[in-house]
Design an enzyme around this catalytic site. Structure first.
Site, PDB file in Angstrom:
ATOM      1  N   CYS A   2     -13.910 -35.742  -8.025  1.00 14.96           N
ATOM      2  CA  CYS A   2     -12.755 -36.150  -8.811  1.00 14.96           C
ATOM      3  C   CYS A   2     -12.115 -37.396  -8.213  1.00 14.96           C
ATOM      4  O   CYS A   2     -12.291 -37.694  -7.035  1.00 14.96           O
ATOM      5  CB  CYS A   2     -11.717 -35.034  -8.808  1.00 14.96           C
ATOM      6  SG  CYS A   2     -12.343 -33.448  -9.342  1.00 14.96           S
ATOM      7  N   ARG A  26     -17.524 -42.573  -8.874  1.00 18.61           N
ATOM      8  CA  ARG A  26     -17.574 -41.278  -8.183  1.00 18.61           C
ATOM      9  C   ARG A  26     -18.223 -40.199  -9.040  1.00 18.61           C
ATOM     10  O   ARG A  26     -18.548 -39.126  -8.531  1.00 18.61           O
ATOM     11  CB  ARG A  26     -16.148 -40.834  -7.812  1.00 18.61           C
ATOM     12  CG  ARG A  26     -15.478 -41.731  -6.796  1.00 18.61           C
ATOM     13  CD  ARG A  26     -13.969 -41.528  -6.778  1.00 18.61           C
ATOM     14  NE  ARG A  26     -13.569 -40.257  -6.225  1.00 18.61           N
ATOM     15  CZ  ARG A  26     -13.105 -40.082  -4.987  1.00 18.61           C
ATOM     16  NH1 ARG A  26     -13.012 -41.108  -4.175  1.00 18.61           N
ATOM     17  NH2 ARG A  26     -12.736 -38.902  -4.557  1.00 18.61           N
ATOM     18  N   TRP A  74     -14.342 -33.837 -11.994  1.00 17.12           N
ATOM     19  CA  TRP A  74     -15.708 -33.317 -11.867  1.00 17.12           C
ATOM     20  C   TRP A  74     -15.511 -31.809 -11.771  1.00 17.12           C
ATOM     21  O   TRP A  74     -14.976 -31.308 -10.787  1.00 17.12           O
ATOM     22  CB  TRP A  74     -16.361 -33.893 -10.613  1.00 17.12           C
ATOM     23  CG  TRP A  74     -17.660 -33.250 -10.244  1.00 17.12           C
ATOM     24  CD1 TRP A  74     -17.847 -32.243  -9.347  1.00 17.12           C
ATOM     25  CD2 TRP A  74     -18.959 -33.590 -10.736  1.00 17.12           C
ATOM     26  NE1 TRP A  74     -19.181 -31.936  -9.264  1.00 17.12           N
ATOM     27  CE2 TRP A  74     -19.882 -32.743 -10.095  1.00 17.12           C
ATOM     28  CE3 TRP A  74     -19.424 -34.529 -11.654  1.00 17.12           C
ATOM     29  CZ2 TRP A  74     -21.253 -32.809 -10.346  1.00 17.12           C
ATOM     30  CZ3 TRP A  74     -20.785 -34.590 -11.896  1.00 17.12           C
ATOM     31  CH2 TRP A  74     -21.686 -33.738 -11.239  1.00 17.12           C
ATOM     32  N   ASN A 100      -7.669 -33.019  -6.612  1.00 14.57           N
ATOM     33  CA  ASN A 100      -9.061 -32.986  -6.135  1.00 14.57           C
ATOM     34  C   ASN A 100      -9.152 -31.864  -5.114  1.00 14.57           C
ATOM     35  O   ASN A 100      -8.240 -31.713  -4.294  1.00 14.57           O
ATOM     36  CB  ASN A 100      -9.436 -34.282  -5.412  1.00 14.57           C
ATOM     37  CG  ASN A 100      -9.416 -35.494  -6.310  1.00 14.57           C
ATOM     38  OD1 ASN A 100      -9.265 -35.369  -7.517  1.00 14.57           O
ATOM     39  ND2 ASN A 100      -9.576 -36.658  -5.715  1.00 14.57           N
ATOM     40  N   GLY A 101     -10.262 -31.127  -5.112  1.00 15.75           N
ATOM     41  CA  GLY A 101     -10.442 -30.074  -4.105  1.00 15.75           C
ATOM     42  C   GLY A 101     -10.523 -28.704  -4.757  1.00 15.75           C
ATOM     43  O   GLY A 101     -10.713 -28.583  -5.973  1.00 15.75           O
ATOM     44  N   GLU A 477     -39.528 -31.638   3.217  1.00 14.44           N
ATOM     45  CA  GLU A 477     -38.389 -32.405   2.712  1.00 14.44           C
ATOM     46  C   GLU A 477     -38.280 -33.768   3.409  1.00 14.44           C
ATOM     47  O   GLU A 477     -37.984 -34.786   2.767  1.00 14.44           O
ATOM     48  CB  GLU A 477     -37.097 -31.582   2.875  1.00 14.44           C
ATOM     49  CG  GLU A 477     -35.810 -32.273   2.476  1.00 14.44           C
ATOM     50  CD  GLU A 477     -35.761 -32.757   1.017  1.00 14.44           C
ATOM     51  OE1 GLU A 477     -36.625 -32.371   0.213  1.00 14.44           O
ATOM     52  OE2 GLU A 477     -34.866 -33.568   0.712  1.00 14.44           O
ATOM     53  N   LYS A 481     -38.394 -37.321   1.402  1.00 17.01           N
ATOM     54  CA  LYS A 481     -37.339 -38.348   1.505  1.00 17.01           C
ATOM     55  C   LYS A 481     -37.940 -39.703   1.850  1.00 17.01           C
ATOM     56  O   LYS A 481     -37.593 -40.714   1.247  1.00 17.01           O
ATOM     57  CB  LYS A 481     -36.338 -37.993   2.601  1.00 17.01           C
ATOM     58  CG  LYS A 481     -35.116 -37.223   2.395  1.00 17.01           C
ATOM     59  CD  LYS A 481     -34.179 -37.366   1.278  1.00 17.01           C
ATOM     60  CE  LYS A 481     -34.688 -37.072  -0.083  1.00 17.01           C
ATOM     61  NZ  LYS A 481     -34.340 -35.848  -0.694  1.00 17.01           N
ATOM     62  N   GLU A 484     -39.844 -41.138  -1.156  1.00 16.26           N
ATOM     63  CA  GLU A 484     -38.992 -41.543  -2.272  1.00 16.26           C
ATOM     64  C   GLU A 484     -38.334 -42.893  -2.064  1.00 16.26           C
ATOM     65  O   GLU A 484     -38.305 -43.717  -2.961  1.00 16.26           O
ATOM     66  CB  GLU A 484     -37.853 -40.527  -2.454  1.00 16.26           C
ATOM     67  CG  GLU A 484     -38.231 -39.249  -3.094  1.00 16.26           C
ATOM     68  CD  GLU A 484     -36.991 -38.418  -3.376  1.00 16.26           C
ATOM     69  OE1 GLU A 484     -36.342 -37.965  -2.418  1.00 16.26           O
ATOM     70  OE2 GLU A 484     -36.666 -38.224  -4.553  1.00 16.26           O
ATOM     71  N   HIS A 500     -56.944 -27.301  10.415  1.00 10.77           N
ATOM     72  CA  HIS A 500     -57.792 -26.941   9.273  1.00 10.77           C
ATOM     73  C   HIS A 500     -58.085 -28.141   8.374  1.00 10.77           C
ATOM     74  O   HIS A 500     -58.521 -27.967   7.239  1.00 10.77           O
ATOM     75  CB  HIS A 500     -57.129 -25.810   8.470  1.00 10.77           C
ATOM     76  CG  HIS A 500     -56.957 -24.569   9.287  1.00 10.77           C
ATOM     77  ND1 HIS A 500     -58.031 -23.798   9.679  1.00 10.77           N
ATOM     78  CD2 HIS A 500     -55.854 -24.006   9.826  1.00 10.77           C
ATOM     79  CE1 HIS A 500     -57.578 -22.783  10.412  1.00 10.77           C
ATOM     80  NE2 HIS A 500     -56.266 -22.891  10.519  1.00 10.77           N
ATOM     81  N   LYS A 599     -32.452 -39.596 -11.544  1.00 10.61           N
ATOM     82  CA  LYS A 599     -31.607 -38.576 -10.899  1.00 10.61           C
ATOM     83  C   LYS A 599     -31.798 -37.226 -11.567  1.00 10.61           C
ATOM     84  O   LYS A 599     -31.787 -36.194 -10.920  1.00 10.61           O
ATOM     85  CB  LYS A 599     -30.140 -39.019 -10.981  1.00 10.61           C
ATOM     86  CG  LYS A 599     -29.181 -38.150 -10.197  1.00 10.61           C
ATOM     87  CD  LYS A 599     -29.360 -38.345  -8.712  1.00 10.61           C
ATOM     88  CE  LYS A 599     -28.684 -37.280  -7.889  1.00 10.61           C
ATOM     89  NZ  LYS A 599     -29.159 -37.209  -6.517  1.00 10.61           N
TER      90      LYS A 599
END
Ligand code: M6R
Length: 604
Positions: A2, A26, A74, A100-101, A477, A481, A484, A500, A599
Site C-alpha cells: 500500500c 509499489r 494492496w 498500511n500494515g 532455487e 535464480k 532467470e 550417478h 511475472k
C-alpha cells in the site's frame, strides 16, 4: 504494498492524485482520497488504477482544498472492492483513515467497538482505527490518534483527517514506514520519499511508535506518550526513479532487503502462546486431523518452496507428502480421497497450470488450500481456503521476497497441522519469531561479501548447485535464480546424485555452489565437495560461520550464522538470490525484467 500520501497547507484535489501516481510503482488494487470542506468529509475510492480514480473525480480535480490524504491499497484483509478501499471512515463520516500494515487484534477490537454501538461497513482491519479515533476524539485529534494506536497490535502506518479539525492532519507509524517533510508553505507525509522529493529533499523518517502532527508548512513529532521529540532531518539525494526503488539500483535487490519484514508480516497475528493460529483455516480442524496425505502443486520458485515444506513437515512427523509441478500434475491420474489435502502455492494466484491442477483436484472431490500473495486472485477464488503470505507486491520478475514469504507461511502451516495431530514445538515457533532479526543481520552483514564472491564468477557459463535434505530444494532455487536473471546455465542436484551422472560435467570451467551447513548431512556434503574438487571444479560453499574444515578444499565461502537446521533454507535462499543478483548486475543485465519471462504466467 500500500501507499500513503497526504498534505496540508492548501492545494488542489488533483495534487492528491499526483502524489498517488508516484506511488503506483509499489503495486495496488484500489485507490482513494479524502479531504474536508466546511466541516464535511469527501471520500472517493475505487477498485482499479489511480487514473480511474482521477476519472471518477473529474470536475472535483481542480477544487481547492486545505488538506487531504490519499491511499493505494494492496488488499490483505478483505477482497479488493470499493468498500474495502481506503480511506476508511467512522460512523459519523467525519474521520478518514488510510493505513498500511496489518492490525493483528482487529477482530477483538471490532467486537468491542460493535458492542459499543459502532457500525462497520468493510471487511478491513483498517476500519477499526477510524472507529477508535471516533471513540477517543474529544476535540484533540492528536490525542485521539495517540490513544487509538495504544489499542493496536500489529504493524501500521496511518494517516488521519478529521472534517472538524481544519488545521492539522495526523500520521503515526509502527513497523511500516512514513516520511514527513515541509516546504515552508505546506507539509507532507508519505509512505516513501518518492512523492515528496519534488517538494523538499529534507525529510524525517518517523520511528516506530512516533506520531507526526502536520500543520500548514510545519510539523511536529511526538512519542506515543504524547511527549514532543526533536526531528532528525535527512537530506535525500536520490532522483524520483531511484526513490521508487528506495535508493536501490533494482527492485530485485530492494525486495531482497525487504525479506526480514516479509517474514515478520507473514507471522504477524499467527502465533499465540508459542502455538500457530491460522484463523483462515477455521472450520477445517476436523478435516485436517483426518488427513493422511498432502499433495503440493506449484510451479517454478513456488514449487521449490513446496519441496522445502515437504522436508520440514516430515521432520515434524513421518507423513506422506508429495510435491509435483503443476504442469505435470494436471495430466496425472491422481488418487484423491477425503483424507487428501491439496496445497496449491502461487505467488500471483494466476498461474494457468496450477489453476488447471486445482480444477483436476476439485473434479475428483478434493479440497484445496491456496498459499498466495494476491488477495482475490483466481486461485484464491477457486480454493476452499487461502493463507496469504502478505509480502506486498513483488515487482521484479524473479521471485525473492515472495519465496521467503511462502516458506514462512508453509512452516506455519506445517506446525499448525502438526499441532492438530498432537505435536508441540514451542522451540521452533520461537525460532521463527526470531528469524526476521536474524535475516536482517545476515543481509546487512553479508551483502558486500557475497557481491565480492559473485564478482569472481561473472565470467563462467555453467554452474552446478548441490545440496542435501532440506537444502536440496535451495540448490534448485539457487540455480533457477541464476538462470532467470543472468542467462547462465545452472543446474541443481541432490549432492548424492552427482556420482550417478552429473559429475561428468565438472571441470575447472564448471563451478559448484554447495550448501554444507551444520546439519546431520554435513559430513556427506563434505565428501561431495571433495569429489567435485577432485574434478578441478571451483567450489563456493555455503557454510556455517566458524567452519574452517573445508578451508583447503573450497575456493570461496558464504558464511551463515549458526541456526537450527530447519531455518537454513531461508538464509541459503537469500544468499543465492544475492549471488545471482550480483552476477547479473556485473553483466549489466535487465535484472527486473529478464528476457522471455513474465511475472504472471497465465498461459499453459
Ligand atoms: O505466481 P506463481 O508463484 O504461481 O509463479 C510460479 C512461477 O512462474 C514463478 O515462481 C517463476 O518461476 C518465477 N519467475 C521465479 O522467479
Amino acid at each position: 504494498m500500500c501507499g500513503i500520501y497526504g498534505f496540508i497547507g492548501g492545494g488542489k484535489v488533483e495534487e492528491l492524485i499526483n502524489g498517488l501516481k508516484k506511488l503506483e510503482y509499489r503495486g495496488y488494487d484500489s485507490a482513494g482520497i479524502a479531504f474536508a470542506k466546511n466541516g464535511e468529509l469527501f471520500v472517493e475510492k475505487h477498485t482499479g488504477k489511480v487514473d480511474q480514480l482521477r476519472e471518477h473525480l473529474n470536475s472535483d480535480l481542480s477544487k481547492r482544498i486545505n488538506s487531504g490524504i490519499a491511499h493505494t491499497r494492496w488488499a490483505s484483509h478483505g477482497i479488493p472492492n470499493d468498500l474495502n478501499a481506503h480511506p476508511q471512515m467512522d460512523c459519523q463520516h467525519k474521520i478518514a483513515v488510510v493505513h498500511n500494515g496489518i492490525i493483528e487484534n482487529y477482530e477483538q477490537l471490532k467486537e468491542t467497538l460493535k458492542a459499543e454501538g459502532h457500525v462497520f461497513v468493510s471487511q478491513t482491519d483498517t476500519e477499526v482505527v477510524a472507529h477508535l479515533v471516533e471513540k477517543y476524539f474529544n476535540g484533540d485529534l492528536l490525542d485521539a490518534v495517540r490513544k487509538a494506536i495504544l489499542d493496536l497490535d500489529g504493524t501500521y502506518a496511518i494517516g488521519v483527517l478529521h472534517a472538524d479539525v481544519k488545521d492539522e492532519i495526523i500520521f503515526a507509524r509502527r513497523k511500516s514506514p512514513l516520511v514527513v517533510t515541509a516546504d515552508g508553505k505546506r507539509s507532507y507525509c508519505a509512505s516513501d520519499v518518492t512523492p515528496l522529493i519534488s517538494s523538499s529533499r529534507d525529510v524525517v523518517f518517523l520511528e516506530d511508535g512516533q506520531l507526526a502532527r502536520l500543520v500548514a508548512g510545519e510539523y511536529e513529532i511526538f512519542e506515543s506518550s504524547g511527549k514532543s521529540v526533536a526531528k532528525t532531518i535527512q537530506h535525500i539525494e536520490w532522483d524520483e526513479k531511484a526513490a521508487e526503488k528506495g535508493g536501490y539500483k533494482h527492485f530485485m535487490i530492494k525486495e531482497i532487503h525487504e525479506e526480514p519484514r516479509v517474514i515478520s508480516d507473514a507471522i504477524t497475528g499467527r502465533i499465540s502462546e508459542k502455538k500457530v493460529v491460522l484463523k483462515e483455516l477455521k472450520g477445517w480442524d476436523n478435516y485436517l486431523k483426518n488427513v493422511n496425505k498432502i499433495n503440493v502443486i506449484a510451479c517454478g520458485t513456488s514449487y521449490h518452496a513446496g519441496l522445502i515444506f515437504k522436508y520440514f513437515f516430515e521432520s515434524l512427523r513421518p507423513f506422506n507428502v508429495e510435491v509435483e509441478v503443476s504442469s505435470e500434475y494436471r495430466y496425472r491420474n491422481v488418487l484423491i480421497d477425503e483424507h487428501t489435502l491439496t496445497i496449491a502455492i502461487s505467488q500471483s494466484g494466476e498461474t494457468a497450470d496450477t489453476l488447471e491442477s486445482v480444477g483436476l483436484v476439485k473434479s475428483r472431490g478434493g479440497k484445496v488450500l491456496a498459499i498466495s500473495n494476491v488477495v482475490g486472485s483466481t486461485l484464491t477464488r477457486e480454493s476452499e481456503k487461502t493463507v496469504y503470505i502478505n509480502a506486498g507486491p513483488e515487482i521484479s520478475v524473479a521471485s525473492t521476497k515472495a519465496y521467503i514469504g511462502q516458506l514462512t507461511v508453509l512452516y506455519l502451516l506445517a506446525l499448525y497441522i502438526d499441532e492438530l495431530f498432537g505435536g508441540n514445538h514451542p522451540d521452533i515457533v520461537e525460532s521463527l519469531q526470531k528469524l526476521p532479526e536474524i535475516a536482517d543481520n545476515f543481509i546487512i552483514s553479508s551483502v558486500e561479501a557475497i557481491k565480492e564472491v559473485a564478482s569472481k564468477y561473472v565470467g563462467y557459463e555453467n554452474f552446478m548447485y548441490i545440496g542435501r535434505g532440506i537444502n536440496y530444494p535451495s540448490a534448485l532455487e539457487g540455480a533457477l535464480k541464476l538462470k532467470e536473471i543472468s542467462y547462465t546455465n545452472a543446474v541443481g542436484y541432490q549432492a548424492g546424485e552427482l556420482k550417478h551422472g552429473p559429475i561428468a560435467l565438472l571441470d575447472e570451467k564448471f563451478p559448484v555452489m554447495a550448501v554444507a551447513v551444520n546439519d546431520q548431512l554435513y559430513n556427506k556434503m563434505m565428501s561431495n565437495i571433495l569429489e567435485t574438487k577432485a574434478r578441478n571444479a571451483h567450489v563456493v560453499a555455503v557454510l556455517t560461520e566458524g567452519d574452517l574444515n573445508l578451508k583447503e578444499s573450497i575456493n570461496d565461502a558464504i558464511f551463515l550464522p549458526k541456526l537450527p537446521s530447519y531455518l537454513y533454507p531461508f538464509l541459503v535462499g537469500t544468499a543465492f538470490q544475492l549471488f545471482a543478483y550480483h552476477v547479473a548486475d556485473a553483466r549489466d543485465l535487465n535484472i527486473d525484467m529478464p528476457r522471455n519471462l513474465a511475472k504472471s504466467v497465465t498461459i499453459e
